[in-house]
Design a protein around this motif. Structure first.
Motif, PDB file in Angstrom:
ATOM      1  N   GLN A  11       0.830  -1.205   0.000  1.00  0.00           N
ATOM      2  CA  GLN A  11       0.000   0.000   0.000  1.00  0.00           C
ATOM      3  C   GLN A  11       0.868   1.261   0.000  1.00  0.00           C
ATOM      4  O   GLN A  11       0.559   2.224  -0.696  1.00  0.00           O
ATOM      5  CB  GLN A  11      -0.947  -0.005   1.199  1.00  0.00           C
ATOM      6  CG  GLN A  11      -2.047  -1.039   1.104  1.00  0.00           C
ATOM      7  CD  GLN A  11      -2.849  -1.149   2.383  1.00  0.00           C
ATOM      8  OE1 GLN A  11      -2.316  -1.042   3.483  1.00  0.00           O
ATOM      9  NE2 GLN A  11      -4.151  -1.368   2.226  1.00  0.00           N
ATOM     10  N   SER A  57      -6.120  -6.717 -11.638  1.00  0.00           N
ATOM     11  CA  SER A  57      -7.076  -7.184 -10.644  1.00  0.00           C
ATOM     12  C   SER A  57      -6.537  -6.998  -9.225  1.00  0.00           C
ATOM     13  O   SER A  57      -7.248  -6.520  -8.334  1.00  0.00           O
ATOM     14  CB  SER A  57      -7.405  -8.657 -10.899  1.00  0.00           C
ATOM     15  OG  SER A  57      -8.210  -9.161  -9.884  1.00  0.00           O
ATOM     16  N   GLY A  88      -6.542  -3.409  -8.414  1.00  0.00           N
ATOM     17  CA  GLY A  88      -7.911  -2.994  -8.114  1.00  0.00           C
ATOM     18  C   GLY A  88      -8.286  -3.285  -6.674  1.00  0.00           C
ATOM     19  O   GLY A  88      -8.931  -2.468  -6.004  1.00  0.00           O
ATOM     20  N   GLN A  89      -7.861  -4.443  -6.162  1.00  0.00           N
ATOM     21  CA  GLN A  89      -8.143  -4.796  -4.767  1.00  0.00           C
ATOM     22  C   GLN A  89      -7.416  -3.864  -3.800  1.00  0.00           C
ATOM     23  O   GLN A  89      -7.995  -3.394  -2.815  1.00  0.00           O
ATOM     24  CB  GLN A  89      -7.748  -6.251  -4.496  1.00  0.00           C
ATOM     25  CG  GLN A  89      -8.644  -7.249  -5.186  1.00  0.00           C
ATOM     26  CD  GLN A  89      -8.153  -8.683  -5.020  1.00  0.00           C
ATOM     27  OE1 GLN A  89      -7.123  -8.941  -4.394  1.00  0.00           O
ATOM     28  NE2 GLN A  89      -8.898  -9.621  -5.582  1.00  0.00           N
ATOM     29  N   VAL A 141      -6.378  -0.810  -4.445  1.00  0.00           N
ATOM     30  CA  VAL A 141      -6.981   0.516  -4.580  1.00  0.00           C
ATOM     31  C   VAL A 141      -8.326   0.563  -3.849  1.00  0.00           C
ATOM     32  O   VAL A 141      -8.629   1.545  -3.160  1.00  0.00           O
ATOM     33  CB  VAL A 141      -7.129   0.911  -6.069  1.00  0.00           C
ATOM     34  CG1 VAL A 141      -8.007   2.139  -6.240  1.00  0.00           C
ATOM     35  CG2 VAL A 141      -5.746   1.160  -6.683  1.00  0.00           C
ATOM     36  N   SER A 142      -9.122  -0.488  -3.970  1.00  0.00           N
ATOM     37  CA  SER A 142     -10.424  -0.526  -3.289  1.00  0.00           C
ATOM     38  C   SER A 142     -10.266  -0.366  -1.784  1.00  0.00           C
ATOM     39  O   SER A 142     -10.994   0.403  -1.150  1.00  0.00           O
ATOM     40  CB  SER A 142     -11.160  -1.828  -3.591  1.00  0.00           C
ATOM     41  OG  SER A 142     -11.566  -1.852  -4.929  1.00  0.00           O
ATOM     42  N   LYS A 143      -9.308  -1.097  -1.221  1.00  0.00           N
ATOM     43  CA  LYS A 143      -9.081  -1.012   0.233  1.00  0.00           C
ATOM     44  C   LYS A 143      -8.632   0.398   0.629  1.00  0.00           C
ATOM     45  O   LYS A 143      -9.124   0.961   1.605  1.00  0.00           O
ATOM     46  CB  LYS A 143      -8.046  -2.045   0.660  1.00  0.00           C
ATOM     47  CG  LYS A 143      -7.845  -2.090   2.150  1.00  0.00           C
ATOM     48  CD  LYS A 143      -7.412  -3.454   2.608  1.00  0.00           C
ATOM     49  CE  LYS A 143      -7.106  -3.449   4.071  1.00  0.00           C
ATOM     50  NZ  LYS A 143      -8.089  -4.026   4.921  1.00  0.00           N
ATOM     51  N   GLU A 157      -9.200   3.101  -1.026  1.00  0.00           N
ATOM     52  CA  GLU A 157     -10.314   4.015  -1.296  1.00  0.00           C
ATOM     53  C   GLU A 157     -11.306   3.994  -0.127  1.00  0.00           C
ATOM     54  O   GLU A 157     -11.782   5.053   0.298  1.00  0.00           O
ATOM     55  CB  GLU A 157     -11.006   3.624  -2.600  1.00  0.00           C
ATOM     56  CG  GLU A 157     -12.029   4.632  -3.067  1.00  0.00           C
ATOM     57  CD  GLU A 157     -12.582   4.296  -4.438  1.00  0.00           C
ATOM     58  OE1 GLU A 157     -12.876   5.243  -5.182  1.00  0.00           O
ATOM     59  OE2 GLU A 157     -12.734   3.091  -4.750  1.00  0.00           O
ATOM     60  N   GLU A 158     -11.587   2.808   0.403  1.00  0.00           N
ATOM     61  CA  GLU A 158     -12.471   2.686   1.572  1.00  0.00           C
ATOM     62  C   GLU A 158     -11.947   3.495   2.747  1.00  0.00           C
ATOM     63  O   GLU A 158     -12.711   4.073   3.513  1.00  0.00           O
ATOM     64  CB  GLU A 158     -12.585   1.220   2.018  1.00  0.00           C
ATOM     65  CG  GLU A 158     -13.423   0.339   1.148  1.00  0.00           C
ATOM     66  CD  GLU A 158     -13.317  -1.131   1.561  1.00  0.00           C
ATOM     67  OE1 GLU A 158     -12.973  -1.415   2.737  1.00  0.00           O
ATOM     68  OE2 GLU A 158     -13.582  -1.991   0.700  1.00  0.00           O
ATOM     69  N   ARG A 211     -10.892   7.368  -6.871  1.00  0.00           N
ATOM     70  CA  ARG A 211     -10.940   7.040  -8.303  1.00  0.00           C
ATOM     71  C   ARG A 211     -11.822   8.063  -9.005  1.00  0.00           C
ATOM     72  O   ARG A 211     -12.800   8.540  -8.456  1.00  0.00           O
ATOM     73  CB  ARG A 211     -11.545   5.659  -8.536  1.00  0.00           C
ATOM     74  CG  ARG A 211     -10.754   4.526  -7.986  1.00  0.00           C
ATOM     75  CD  ARG A 211     -11.430   3.229  -8.354  1.00  0.00           C
ATOM     76  NE  ARG A 211     -11.331   2.278  -7.271  1.00  0.00           N
ATOM     77  CZ  ARG A 211     -11.245   0.991  -7.425  1.00  0.00           C
ATOM     78  NH1 ARG A 211     -11.266   0.465  -8.628  1.00  0.00           N
ATOM     79  NH2 ARG A 211     -11.156   0.196  -6.392  1.00  0.00           N
ATOM     80  N   VAL A 261      -6.562   7.208 -10.620  1.00  0.00           N
ATOM     81  CA  VAL A 261      -6.444   7.066  -9.174  1.00  0.00           C
ATOM     82  C   VAL A 261      -5.555   8.209  -8.695  1.00  0.00           C
ATOM     83  O   VAL A 261      -4.488   8.446  -9.247  1.00  0.00           O
ATOM     84  CB  VAL A 261      -5.815   5.709  -8.781  1.00  0.00           C
ATOM     85  CG1 VAL A 261      -5.741   5.564  -7.265  1.00  0.00           C
ATOM     86  CG2 VAL A 261      -6.589   4.551  -9.391  1.00  0.00           C
TER      87      VAL A 261
END
Length: 164
Positions: free
Chosen positions: A42, A69, A72-73, A75-77, A79-80, A86, A98
């Protein structure tokens, strides 16, 4: 010539030991000053985004040498947790940018404060001319490593030893 090679080896080992010791100290200091619970992947991702302002998932994947992929995982974490955000590229709506979000920006503000603290506490005790010379030497060594290519060097070394 063997004697010079041995001396060079010992000098480089002493340099590496000193750098390792300093880095260990700086990492402990950093851990005490930063409360973010970020993984090394991260942090690398955030560093890449910070250095490039706005990047795509594909650019991150290429840089990190991992799949889109997996990026994406990550980035999702992030982003949360509001480290990144994004947005759709207005020129190519299939492409997602991003960039740093609120906590990502704050993270790098703290990083800057830590760098300044380290410089004022440690590097300021050196003469300015010494810092300039240190910078020149490290940049020169870095250029040699980049030019020579460390992977090629490892392969050549193993080839000479008959290991590959």
């Amino acid at each position: 010539m063997k004697k010079d090679e041995e001396l060079l080896y010992h000098l480089v080992q002493e340099i590496n030991d000193a750098i390792y010791s300093m880095d260990s100290h700086f990492i402990k200091l950093h851990q005490n000053l930063v409360t973010d619970e970020l993984s090394p992947k991260q942090i690398i991702l955030l560093d890449f985004i910070e250095k490039n302002s706005q990047v795509t998932i594909g650019q991150i994947a290429s840089y990190s040498n991992i799949t889109s992929s997996a990026v994406g995982q990550l980035v999702s974490k992030l982003e949360e947790q509001q480290y990144v955000i994004r947005s759709i590229n207005p020129e190519n709506r299939r492409e997602i940018f991003v960039s740093l979000d609120t906590l990502g920006i704050k993270y790098f503000e703290r990083e800057e404060e830590i760098k300044r603290f380290i410089i004022s506490k440690y590097y300021s005790k050196l003469e300015l001319s010494e810092v300039v010379e240190l910078k020149k030497i490290i940049q020169k060594l870095n250029q040699i490593v980049i030019k020579e290519g460390i992977i090629d060097e490892l392969n050549d070394h193993h080839l000479r030893k008959g290991e590959i």
